[in-house]
Scaffold this motif. Structure first.
Motif, short mmCIF file in Angstrom:
data_model
loop_
_atom_site.label_atom_id
_atom_site.label_comp_id
_atom_site.label_asym_id
_atom_site.label_seq_id
_atom_site.Cartn_x
_atom_site.Cartn_y
_atom_site.Cartn_z
N ARG A 84 0.86 -0.81 -0.03
CA ARG A 84 -0.32 0.20 0.28
C ARG A 84 0.88 1.51 0.28
O ARG A 84 1.84 1.28 0.55
N LYS A 85 0.13 2.12 -0.21
CA LYS A 85 0.49 3.64 -0.08
C LYS A 85 1.01 4.15 1.36
O LYS A 85 -0.68 3.91 1.66
N LEU A 86 1.43 4.60 2.16
CA LEU A 86 1.79 4.82 3.14
C LEU A 86 1.34 6.23 4.29
O LEU A 86 0.60 6.61 4.56
N PHE A 87 2.09 7.25 2.57
CA PHE A 87 2.21 7.94 2.74
C PHE A 87 2.34 9.05 1.55
O PHE A 87 3.29 8.33 0.52
N SER A 88 1.58 10.12 1.25
CA SER A 88 1.39 10.91 0.11
C SER A 88 0.86 12.35 0.30
O SER A 88 0.38 13.15 0.31
N GLY A 89 2.19 13.75 -0.06
CA GLY A 89 1.66 14.81 0.19
C GLY A 89 2.61 15.77 0.14
O GLY A 89 3.92 15.31 -0.24
N ALA A 90 2.72 17.36 0.33
CA ALA A 90 3.87 18.26 0.60
C ALA A 90 4.35 17.88 1.42
O ALA A 90 3.72 17.82 2.91
N VAL A 91 5.50 18.07 1.92
CA VAL A 91 6.81 17.82 2.84
C VAL A 91 7.66 18.59 2.97
O VAL A 91 7.99 19.46 1.74
N TYR A 92 8.25 19.31 3.79
CA TYR A 92 9.47 20.32 4.32
C TYR A 92 11.03 19.39 4.37
O TYR A 92 11.58 20.11 3.14
N GLY A 93 11.50 18.26 3.74
CA GLY A 93 11.61 17.77 4.25
C GLY A 93 11.61 16.02 4.71
O GLY A 93 10.66 15.81 5.54
N VAL A 94 12.87 15.28 4.71
CA VAL A 94 12.78 13.80 5.26
C VAL A 94 13.98 13.46 5.35
O VAL A 94 15.23 13.48 4.08
N GLN A 95 13.94 12.81 6.49
CA GLN A 95 15.70 11.96 7.30
C GLN A 95 15.78 10.65 6.56
O GLN A 95 14.29 10.05 7.50
N LEU A 96 16.42 10.49 6.20
CA LEU A 96 16.61 8.87 5.79
C LEU A 96 17.70 7.31 6.43
O LEU A 96 18.56 8.29 6.03
N PRO A 97 17.33 6.77 6.29
CA PRO A 97 18.66 5.85 7.06
C PRO A 97 19.25 5.19 5.37
O PRO A 97 19.14 4.29 5.19
N GLY A 98 20.38 5.85 5.02
CA GLY A 98 20.59 5.19 4.03
C GLY A 98 21.69 4.07 4.25
O GLY A 98 21.49 3.97 5.25
N ILE A 99 22.17 3.02 3.72
CA ILE A 99 23.30 2.09 3.67
C ILE A 99 24.35 2.13 4.73
O ILE A 99 24.76 1.49 4.98
N THR A 100 24.57 3.65 4.47
CA THR A 100 26.73 3.84 5.16
C THR A 100 26.26 5.36 5.83
O THR A 100 26.88 5.51 6.72
N GLY A 101 24.37 5.60 6.28
CA GLY A 101 24.31 6.81 7.36
C GLY A 101 23.55 7.09 6.67
O GLY A 101 22.77 6.98 5.59
N SER A 102 22.76 7.88 7.77
CA SER A 102 21.73 8.43 7.42
C SER A 102 21.56 10.51 6.97
O SER A 102 22.59 10.42 6.30
N PHE A 103 20.67 10.03 5.87
CA PHE A 103 20.37 12.07 5.33
C PHE A 103 19.61 13.00 4.93
O PHE A 103 18.14 12.12 5.70
N GLU A 104 19.39 13.83 4.80
CA GLU A 104 18.58 14.61 4.49
C GLU A 104 18.06 14.77 3.52
O GLU A 104 19.10 14.99 2.50
N ILE A 105 16.85 14.69 2.84
CA ILE A 105 16.29 15.34 2.01
C ILE A 105 15.72 16.34 2.25
O ILE A 105 14.66 16.42 2.63
#
Length: 84
Positions: A10-31
């Protein structure tokens, strides 16, 4: 910017946001808004959706996947996720 978080079920989330923080395989990063095009593998960890500049956020625990940034849209494809 626009964000979509998708699992095979399913789709968990869809919409306008300020940013997102993600757990990359070599460390966290932010978009953030107007980020350069990017494709990245994701590891297990916490994904944080930043709804606005005030710090309003939604947290998910994910089990790995991929993120793609293109034309100010972020698509996050994950194997599994649980909102916390």
């Amino acid at each position: 910017m626009e964000l979509e978080i998708l699992t095979p079920e399913r789709k968990l989330f869809s919409g306008a946001v300020y940013g997102v923080q993600l757990p990359g395989i070599t460390g966290s990063f932010e978009i953030l808004d107007k980020h350069a095009p990017l494709v990245s593998a994701l590891g297990s960890g916490k994904l944080k959706v930043l709804k606005d500049k005030t710090g309003t956020a939604i947290l998910y625990t994910i089990n790995g996947g991929f993120a793609e940034v293109l034309n100010n849209k972020v698509a996050v494809l994950v194997e599994g996720a649980v909102e916390i």
